[in-house]
Design an enzyme around this catalytic site. Structure first.
Site, PDB file in Angstrom:
ATOM      1  N   ARG A   1       3.079   2.386  49.013  1.00 32.68           N
ATOM      2  CA  ARG A   1       2.678   1.107  48.423  1.00 32.68           C
ATOM      3  C   ARG A   1       1.560   1.410  47.439  1.00 32.68           C
ATOM      4  O   ARG A   1       0.627   2.125  47.761  1.00 32.68           O
ATOM      5  CB  ARG A   1       2.186   0.136  49.484  1.00 32.68           C
ATOM      6  CG  ARG A   1       1.857  -1.236  48.894  1.00 32.68           C
ATOM      7  CD  ARG A   1       1.472  -2.231  49.977  1.00 32.68           C
ATOM      8  NE  ARG A   1       1.370  -3.563  49.459  1.00 32.68           N
ATOM      9  CZ  ARG A   1       0.365  -4.008  48.715  1.00 32.68           C
ATOM     10  NH1 ARG A   1      -0.621  -3.205  48.377  1.00 32.68           N
ATOM     11  NH2 ARG A   1       0.332  -5.254  48.288  1.00 32.68           N
TER      12      ARG A   1
ATOM     13  N   ARG B   1       3.188   2.825  55.681  1.00 27.28           N
ATOM     14  CA  ARG B   1       3.398   3.282  54.303  1.00 27.28           C
ATOM     15  C   ARG B   1       2.110   3.934  53.807  1.00 27.28           C
ATOM     16  O   ARG B   1       1.015   3.507  54.155  1.00 27.28           O
ATOM     17  CB  ARG B   1       3.709   2.101  53.372  1.00 27.28           C
ATOM     18  CG  ARG B   1       4.953   1.342  53.707  1.00 27.28           C
ATOM     19  CD  ARG B   1       5.119   0.137  52.821  1.00 27.28           C
ATOM     20  NE  ARG B   1       4.022  -0.803  53.050  1.00 27.28           N
ATOM     21  CZ  ARG B   1       3.948  -2.012  52.520  1.00 27.28           C
ATOM     22  NH1 ARG B   1       4.900  -2.438  51.714  1.00 27.28           N
ATOM     23  NH2 ARG B   1       2.945  -2.815  52.789  1.00 27.28           N
TER      24      ARG B   1
ATOM     25  N   GLU C   1       6.719 -11.107  46.185  1.00 28.24           N
ATOM     26  CA  GLU C   1       7.734 -10.705  47.144  1.00 28.24           C
ATOM     27  C   GLU C   1       9.090 -10.729  46.438  1.00 28.24           C
ATOM     28  O   GLU C   1       9.300 -11.504  45.507  1.00 28.24           O
ATOM     29  CB  GLU C   1       7.742 -11.658  48.338  1.00 28.24           C
ATOM     30  CG  GLU C   1       6.478 -11.608  49.166  1.00 28.24           C
ATOM     31  CD  GLU C   1       6.273 -10.280  49.866  1.00 28.24           C
ATOM     32  OE1 GLU C   1       7.235  -9.749  50.457  1.00 28.24           O
ATOM     33  OE2 GLU C   1       5.152  -9.759  49.820  1.00 28.24           O
TER      34      GLU C   1
ATOM     35  N   ASP D   1      -0.957  -6.425  44.088  1.00 30.43           N
ATOM     36  CA  ASP D   1      -0.074  -7.210  44.947  1.00 30.43           C
ATOM     37  C   ASP D   1       0.968  -7.841  44.042  1.00 30.43           C
ATOM     38  O   ASP D   1       0.645  -8.652  43.180  1.00 30.43           O
ATOM     39  CB  ASP D   1      -0.866  -8.285  45.694  1.00 30.43           C
ATOM     40  CG  ASP D   1      -0.144  -8.826  46.912  1.00 30.43           C
ATOM     41  OD1 ASP D   1       0.910  -8.267  47.281  1.00 30.43           O
ATOM     42  OD2 ASP D   1      -0.647  -9.800  47.508  1.00 30.43           O
TER      43      ASP D   1
END
Length: 184
Positions: free
Chosen positions: A70, A112, A78, A75
């Site tokens: 990641r 991750r 989604e 961010d």
């Protein structure tokens, strides 16, 4: 003993794609479990898959299976959220099947690697934010490492910052949960 036989029988019924996926997850898990809590791991590798706008798989140049990473400090929407597919497409356009330099700082709660990615000397996370395909990941009132890039993207209405109403991925997850929960 019968529990192990039952597990073995169920595993034997899995198709080869599932077996390959399981082995990749086990290899990635062992890599990150072997990593001390504060150690940085630096390697170069080929981006083999882009899951969404801030998650991808990188296969080390030295060999072995790919690692799920990641991008730290950003961010992205989604994948089931508005602009999620566009964010993934932007990341894929820049890095898919290209060599990147990876610095893994630590693991997240999902196992991750939280990583900084460089493509030709450029910070991939900063590129995603400055193009309007991700937010700077702020935490506890702090603006995040790409705050200046986000400000510029908003001012210039780049990417999804051109829209009048946006929902951050954090707010989306609070309201809807993860897009991947439905797949389980």
């Amino acid at each position: 003993m019968s529990m192990f036989i039952l597990i073995h029988q169920r595993l034997c019924k899995l198709n080869p794609f599932v077996w390959a996926s399981l082995w990749r997850m086990v290899a990635a898990g062992l890599f990150f479990l072997a990593m001390p809590a504060q150690a940085k791991v630096v390697f170069s590798g080929l981006v083999s898959h882009v899951t969404d706008g801030d998650t991808l798989w990188v296969k080390p140049a030295t060999g072995g299976g790919p690692y799920k990473l990641r991008i730290v400090g950003i961010d992205a929407p989604e994948i089931c959220q508005t602009n999620g597919p566009a964010s993934r497409a932007a990341l894929a356009q820049w890095v898919l099947n290209k060599q990147v330099r990876v610095t893994v700082n630590r693991k997240d709660i999902y196992g991750r690697g939280l990583a900084e990615l460089e493509l030709n000397g450029n910070d991939v996370g900063a590129l995603m934010v400055s193009s309007g395909h991700a937010w700077s990941y702020g935490w506890r009132g702090k603006p995040g490492p790409c705050a200046s890039q986000e400000f510029a993207a908003r001012e210039n209405r780049r990417g999804f910052f051109a829209a009048s109403a946006l929902e951050s991925p954090r707010d989306f997850r609070k309201r809807h949960g993860s897009c991947y929960a439905a797949r389980r």
